[in-house]
Enzyme design. Structure first.
Site, PDB file in Angstrom:
ATOM      1  N   HIS A  21       0.840  -1.203   0.000  1.00  0.00           N
ATOM      2  CA  HIS A  21       0.000   0.000   0.000  1.00  0.00           C
ATOM      3  C   HIS A  21       0.877   1.257   0.000  1.00  0.00           C
ATOM      4  O   HIS A  21       0.600   2.222  -0.710  1.00  0.00           O
ATOM      5  CB  HIS A  21      -0.874   0.051   1.259  1.00  0.00           C
ATOM      6  N   LYS A  76     -14.903  -8.729   4.445  1.00  0.00           N
ATOM      7  CA  LYS A  76     -13.664  -9.079   5.144  1.00  0.00           C
ATOM      8  C   LYS A  76     -13.867  -8.988   6.650  1.00  0.00           C
ATOM      9  O   LYS A  76     -14.477  -8.030   7.131  1.00  0.00           O
ATOM     10  CB  LYS A  76     -12.519  -8.153   4.704  1.00  0.00           C
ATOM     11  N   ARG A  82      -1.713  -5.594  -8.335  1.00  0.00           N
ATOM     12  CA  ARG A  82      -0.603  -6.506  -8.080  1.00  0.00           C
ATOM     13  C   ARG A  82      -0.424  -7.435  -9.268  1.00  0.00           C
ATOM     14  O   ARG A  82       0.564  -7.390  -9.962  1.00  0.00           O
ATOM     15  CB  ARG A  82      -0.864  -7.322  -6.807  1.00  0.00           C
ATOM     16  N   SER A  98      -2.694  -7.738   2.981  1.00  0.00           N
ATOM     17  CA  SER A  98      -2.896  -7.608   4.422  1.00  0.00           C
ATOM     18  C   SER A  98      -3.230  -8.961   5.029  1.00  0.00           C
ATOM     19  O   SER A  98      -2.768  -9.284   6.126  1.00  0.00           O
ATOM     20  CB  SER A  98      -4.045  -6.630   4.711  1.00  0.00           C
TER      21      SER A  98
HETATM   22  P1  ADP Z   1      -9.991  -3.475  -0.335  1.00  0.00           P
HETATM   23  O1  ADP Z   1     -10.812  -4.151   0.740  1.00  0.00           O
HETATM   24  O2  ADP Z   1     -10.628  -2.222  -0.866  1.00  0.00           O
HETATM   25  O3  ADP Z   1      -9.516  -4.378  -1.433  1.00  0.00           O
HETATM   26  P2  ADP Z   1      -7.225  -3.424   0.534  1.00  0.00           P
HETATM   27  O4  ADP Z   1      -6.643  -2.717   1.723  1.00  0.00           O
HETATM   28  O5  ADP Z   1      -7.116  -4.915   0.499  1.00  0.00           O
HETATM   29  O6  ADP Z   1      -8.723  -2.937   0.471  1.00  0.00           O
HETATM   30  O7  ADP Z   1      -6.588  -2.863  -0.797  1.00  0.00           O
HETATM   31  C1  ADP Z   1      -6.683  -1.495  -1.138  1.00  0.00           C
HETATM   32  C2  ADP Z   1      -6.035  -1.283  -2.492  1.00  0.00           C
HETATM   33  O8  ADP Z   1      -4.634  -1.526  -2.374  1.00  0.00           O
HETATM   34  C3  ADP Z   1      -6.524  -2.224  -3.606  1.00  0.00           C
HETATM   35  O9  ADP Z   1      -6.526  -1.504  -4.821  1.00  0.00           O
HETATM   36  C4  ADP Z   1      -5.488  -3.305  -3.635  1.00  0.00           C
HETATM   37  O10 ADP Z   1      -5.405  -3.905  -4.912  1.00  0.00           O
HETATM   38  C5  ADP Z   1      -4.240  -2.496  -3.327  1.00  0.00           C
HETATM   39  N1  ADP Z   1      -3.187  -3.319  -2.750  1.00  0.00           N
HETATM   40  C6  ADP Z   1      -3.253  -4.197  -1.725  1.00  0.00           C
HETATM   41  N2  ADP Z   1      -2.052  -4.791  -1.500  1.00  0.00           N
HETATM   42  C7  ADP Z   1      -1.202  -4.281  -2.425  1.00  0.00           C
HETATM   43  C8  ADP Z   1       0.162  -4.489  -2.775  1.00  0.00           C
HETATM   44  N3  ADP Z   1       0.913  -5.403  -2.153  1.00  0.00           N
HETATM   45  N4  ADP Z   1       0.689  -3.783  -3.781  1.00  0.00           N
HETATM   46  C9  ADP Z   1      -0.085  -2.908  -4.445  1.00  0.00           C
HETATM   47  N5  ADP Z   1      -1.367  -2.668  -4.216  1.00  0.00           N
HETATM   48  C10 ADP Z   1      -1.940  -3.339  -3.229  1.00  0.00           C
END
Ligand code: ADP
Length: 165
Positions: free
Chosen positions: A17, A41, A90, A128
């Site tokens: 992130h 989630k 990703r 996460s």
């Molecule tokens: P959500 O529940 O909205 O998917 P996340 O916190 O899982 O929330 O992800 C928020 C954003 O960050 C999404 O666009 C996700 O694809 C991106 N994201 C999550 N992990 C990574 C990572 N390792 N690298 C790049 N982007 C990521």
């Protein structure tokens, strides 16, 4: 001023992130990280905890603000006067869901665009949920999250274990 919203669960924020925020900061003067509850989630950290952890991570960068929202993202964007949503990609596996969300948001508010940033290859498999799982199993997460997040994760997992037994 060029502003954008980066929405997500951030449970907790990871280096993946953070990589996206830092890339976005080259294009936007303000990146507003908007933390939300994703009913699909099962969250480990409460919303307020997630917000405070992100604030600690970006304490040095005045161009990064952190808030939460409920309801529709496009409504939040409109009331905040922001027309750009940031999301991270990703792998191809992210694409279908992100494409669907971006087009749905465009259908709801055609003036709002979604901009995608590709993560650094070294974070392309990082999520996460992986970090949460590794912490529960006492795996090394030091490469995946900042020190403050590592500490908070360990405390939270310990606290949960104490409550379970
Ligand atoms: P959500 O529940 O909205 O998917 P996340 O916190 O899982 O929330 O992800 C928020 C954003 O960050 C999404 O666009 C996700 O694809 C991106 N994201 C999550 N992990 C990574 C990572 N390792 N690298 C790049 N982007 C990521």
């Amino acid at each position: 001023m060029k502003r954008a919203i980066y929405p997500g669960s951030f449970d907790p924020i990871t280096n993946g992130h953070i990589d996206i925020v830092n890339r976005a900061r080259h294009l936007f003067e303000e990146v507003c990280i908007a933390v939300t509850h994703n009913p699909a989630k099962n969250a480990l950290f409460h919303l307020e905890e997630r917000i405070n952890l992100i604030r600690e991570v970006f304490a040095h960068d005045k161009g990064v603000t952190v808030t939460s929202f409920t309801g529709l993202l496009v409504d939040f964007a409109t009331t905040s006067n922001i027309r750009t949503i940031i999301r991270g990609l990703r792998a191809v596996s992210d694409f279908d869901y992100e494409f669907q969300m971006a087009l749905t948001n465009r259908h709801l508010a055609s003036e709002i665009d979604t901009v995608f940033f590709m993560t650094d290859a070294k974070y392309s498999y990082l999520s996460s949920s992986l970090v949460r799982q590794l912490t529960r199993l006492k795996g090394d997460i030091s490469e995946f999250v900042p020190k403050t997040i590592e500490k908070a994760l360990k405390e939270k997992v310990n606290e949960r274990n104490i409550r379970t037994y």
